[in-house]
Design a protein around this motif. Structure first.
Motif, PDB file in Angstrom:
ATOM      1  N   THR A  69      18.398 -50.175  27.944  1.00  0.00           N
ATOM      2  CA  THR A  69      18.027 -51.515  28.423  1.00  0.00           C
ATOM      3  C   THR A  69      18.885 -51.988  29.583  1.00  0.00           C
ATOM      4  OG1 THR A  69      19.482 -52.500  26.763  1.00  0.00           O
ATOM      5  CG2 THR A  69      17.163 -52.249  26.175  1.00  0.00           C
ATOM      6  N   GLN A  70      19.788 -51.136  30.093  1.00  0.00           N
ATOM      7  CA  GLN A  70      20.683 -51.557  31.165  1.00  0.00           C
ATOM      8  C   GLN A  70      20.026 -51.339  32.525  1.00  0.00           C
ATOM      9  OE1 GLN A  70      24.218 -49.325  30.574  1.00  0.00           O
ATOM     10  NE2 GLN A  70      24.856 -50.481  28.772  1.00  0.00           N
ATOM     11  N   GLY A  71      20.206 -52.290  33.411  1.00  0.00           N
ATOM     12  CA  GLY A  71      19.669 -52.203  34.760  1.00  0.00           C
ATOM     13  C   GLY A  71      18.483 -53.138  34.940  1.00  0.00           C
ATOM     14  N   THR A  72      17.912 -53.073  36.125  1.00  0.00           N
ATOM     15  CA  THR A  72      16.751 -53.915  36.403  1.00  0.00           C
ATOM     16  C   THR A  72      15.530 -53.343  35.687  1.00  0.00           C
ATOM     17  OG1 THR A  72      16.129 -52.662  38.361  1.00  0.00           O
ATOM     18  CG2 THR A  72      17.698 -54.470  38.681  1.00  0.00           C
ATOM     19  N   ALA A  73      14.482 -54.132  35.672  1.00  0.00           N
ATOM     20  CA  ALA A  73      13.263 -53.698  34.977  1.00  0.00           C
ATOM     21  C   ALA A  73      12.669 -52.446  35.622  1.00  0.00           C
ATOM     22  CB  ALA A  73      12.234 -54.825  34.974  1.00  0.00           C
ATOM     23  N   ALA A  74      12.752 -52.369  36.947  1.00  0.00           N
ATOM     24  CA  ALA A  74      12.217 -51.201  37.649  1.00  0.00           C
ATOM     25  C   ALA A  74      13.035 -49.940  37.332  1.00  0.00           C
ATOM     26  CB  ALA A  74      12.192 -51.448  39.148  1.00  0.00           C
ATOM     27  N   GLU A  75      14.371 -50.084  37.256  1.00  0.00           N
ATOM     28  CA  GLU A  75      15.217 -48.931  36.926  1.00  0.00           C
ATOM     29  C   GLU A  75      14.979 -48.457  35.504  1.00  0.00           C
ATOM     30  OE1 GLU A  75      19.158 -50.348  37.590  1.00  0.00           O
ATOM     31  OE2 GLU A  75      19.137 -49.903  39.731  1.00  0.00           O
ATOM     32  N   VAL A  76      14.874 -49.421  34.588  1.00  0.00           N
ATOM     33  CA  VAL A  76      14.626 -49.064  33.184  1.00  0.00           C
ATOM     34  C   VAL A  76      13.285 -48.351  33.058  1.00  0.00           C
ATOM     35  CG1 VAL A  76      14.190 -50.015  30.884  1.00  0.00           C
ATOM     36  CG2 VAL A  76      16.073 -50.908  32.257  1.00  0.00           C
ATOM     37  N   GLU A  77      12.278 -48.883  33.716  1.00  0.00           N
ATOM     38  CA  GLU A  77      10.952 -48.265  33.657  1.00  0.00           C
ATOM     39  C   GLU A  77      10.960 -46.857  34.257  1.00  0.00           C
ATOM     40  OE1 GLU A  77       6.426 -49.087  35.288  1.00  0.00           O
ATOM     41  OE2 GLU A  77       7.890 -50.717  35.292  1.00  0.00           O
ATOM     42  N   ARG A  78      11.690 -46.682  35.360  1.00  0.00           N
ATOM     43  CA  ARG A  78      11.755 -45.367  35.997  1.00  0.00           C
ATOM     44  C   ARG A  78      12.464 -44.354  35.103  1.00  0.00           C
ATOM     45  NH1 ARG A  78      15.328 -42.730  39.342  1.00  0.00           N
ATOM     46  NH2 ARG A  78      16.730 -44.504  39.464  1.00  0.00           N
ATOM     47  N   HIS A  79      13.579 -44.755  34.490  1.00  0.00           N
ATOM     48  CA  HIS A  79      14.315 -43.846  33.616  1.00  0.00           C
ATOM     49  C   HIS A  79      13.531 -43.503  32.347  1.00  0.00           C
ATOM     50  CE1 HIS A  79      17.995 -43.579  35.901  1.00  0.00           C
ATOM     51  NE2 HIS A  79      18.018 -44.902  36.050  1.00  0.00           N
ATOM     52  N   ILE A  80      12.842 -44.484  31.809  1.00  0.00           N
ATOM     53  CA  ILE A  80      12.028 -44.225  30.618  1.00  0.00           C
ATOM     54  C   ILE A  80      10.861 -43.302  30.964  1.00  0.00           C
ATOM     55  CG2 ILE A  80      10.425 -45.296  28.983  1.00  0.00           C
ATOM     56  CD1 ILE A  80      12.393 -47.584  28.716  1.00  0.00           C
ATOM     57  N   GLN A  81      10.251 -43.508  32.121  1.00  0.00           N
ATOM     58  CA  GLN A  81       9.149 -42.641  32.535  1.00  0.00           C
ATOM     59  C   GLN A  81       9.636 -41.206  32.759  1.00  0.00           C
ATOM     60  OE1 GLN A  81       7.279 -43.626  36.278  1.00  0.00           O
ATOM     61  NE2 GLN A  81       5.330 -42.728  35.609  1.00  0.00           N
ATOM     62  N   LEU A  82      10.809 -41.057  33.361  1.00  0.00           N
ATOM     63  CA  LEU A  82      11.386 -39.731  33.563  1.00  0.00           C
ATOM     64  C   LEU A  82      11.684 -39.066  32.223  1.00  0.00           C
ATOM     65  CD1 LEU A  82      12.436 -37.727  35.686  1.00  0.00           C
ATOM     66  CD2 LEU A  82      14.660 -38.849  35.477  1.00  0.00           C
ATOM     67  N   PHE A  83      12.213 -39.834  31.284  1.00  0.00           N
ATOM     68  CA  PHE A  83      12.489 -39.307  29.946  1.00  0.00           C
ATOM     69  C   PHE A  83      11.191 -38.916  29.245  1.00  0.00           C
ATOM     70  CE2 PHE A  83      13.593 -39.564  25.440  1.00  0.00           C
ATOM     71  CZ  PHE A  83      14.743 -38.786  25.424  1.00  0.00           C
ATOM     72  N   ASP A  84      10.144 -39.723  29.413  1.00  0.00           N
ATOM     73  CA  ASP A  84       8.843 -39.395  28.813  1.00  0.00           C
ATOM     74  C   ASP A  84       8.285 -38.087  29.369  1.00  0.00           C
ATOM     75  OD1 ASP A  84       8.844 -41.602  27.192  1.00  0.00           O
ATOM     76  OD2 ASP A  84       7.520 -42.794  28.493  1.00  0.00           O
ATOM     77  N   PHE A  85       8.429 -37.886  30.678  1.00  0.00           N
ATOM     78  CA  PHE A  85       7.972 -36.623  31.274  1.00  0.00           C
ATOM     79  C   PHE A  85       8.737 -35.436  30.694  1.00  0.00           C
ATOM     80  CE2 PHE A  85       6.542 -38.900  35.379  1.00  0.00           C
ATOM     81  CZ  PHE A  85       5.302 -39.178  34.804  1.00  0.00           C
ATOM     82  N   GLY A  86      10.028 -35.614  30.487  1.00  0.00           N
ATOM     83  CA  GLY A  86      10.835 -34.559  29.860  1.00  0.00           C
ATOM     84  C   GLY A  86      10.372 -34.266  28.438  1.00  0.00           C
TER      85      GLY A  86
END
Length: 111
Positions: A48-65
């Protein structure tokens, strides 16, 4: 003509590790699908750390993994299952092959 004439005197090889492994494949497939799904859900709760765009990008990258991990596990399960089925069939009864006359068997053709 009897297509499935068993070889006389052949003894079947007892089943071993391949049958035990084949029986575990549905469980491995289920756990290999649920584990990445669970990890993906936990990533949404704990990251949950960072801006909403950063959180969304990291979660999307994790989902792809995690999608890649699930596909890797599915591919491994299919490959191991094919191997187990092949070994299981090879340990089955032996069959006599029909003879096939070769036209040049008495005088082989030399190149």
């Amino acid at each position: 003509m009897n297509w499935l004439k068993k070889l006389p005197g052949y003894q079947r090889t007892p089943y071993g590790f391949e049958l035990r492994l084949l029986r575990q494949m549905p469980r491995v497939l289920l756990l290999g699908t649920l584990l990445p799904l669970l990890l993906s859900g936990l990533a949404r709760l704990f990251y949950t750390q960072g801006t909403a765009a950063e959180v969304e990008r990291h979660i999307q990258l994790f989902d792809f993994g995690m999608i890649g991990l699930a596909v890797l596990i599915w591919t491994a399960v299919v490959t191991v299952s094919f191997g187990c089925v092949i070994v299981w069939l090879m340990k089955g009864p032996a069959y006599v092959a029909d003879g096939f006359d070769v036209s040049h068997s008495d005088q082989p053709k030399l190149d």
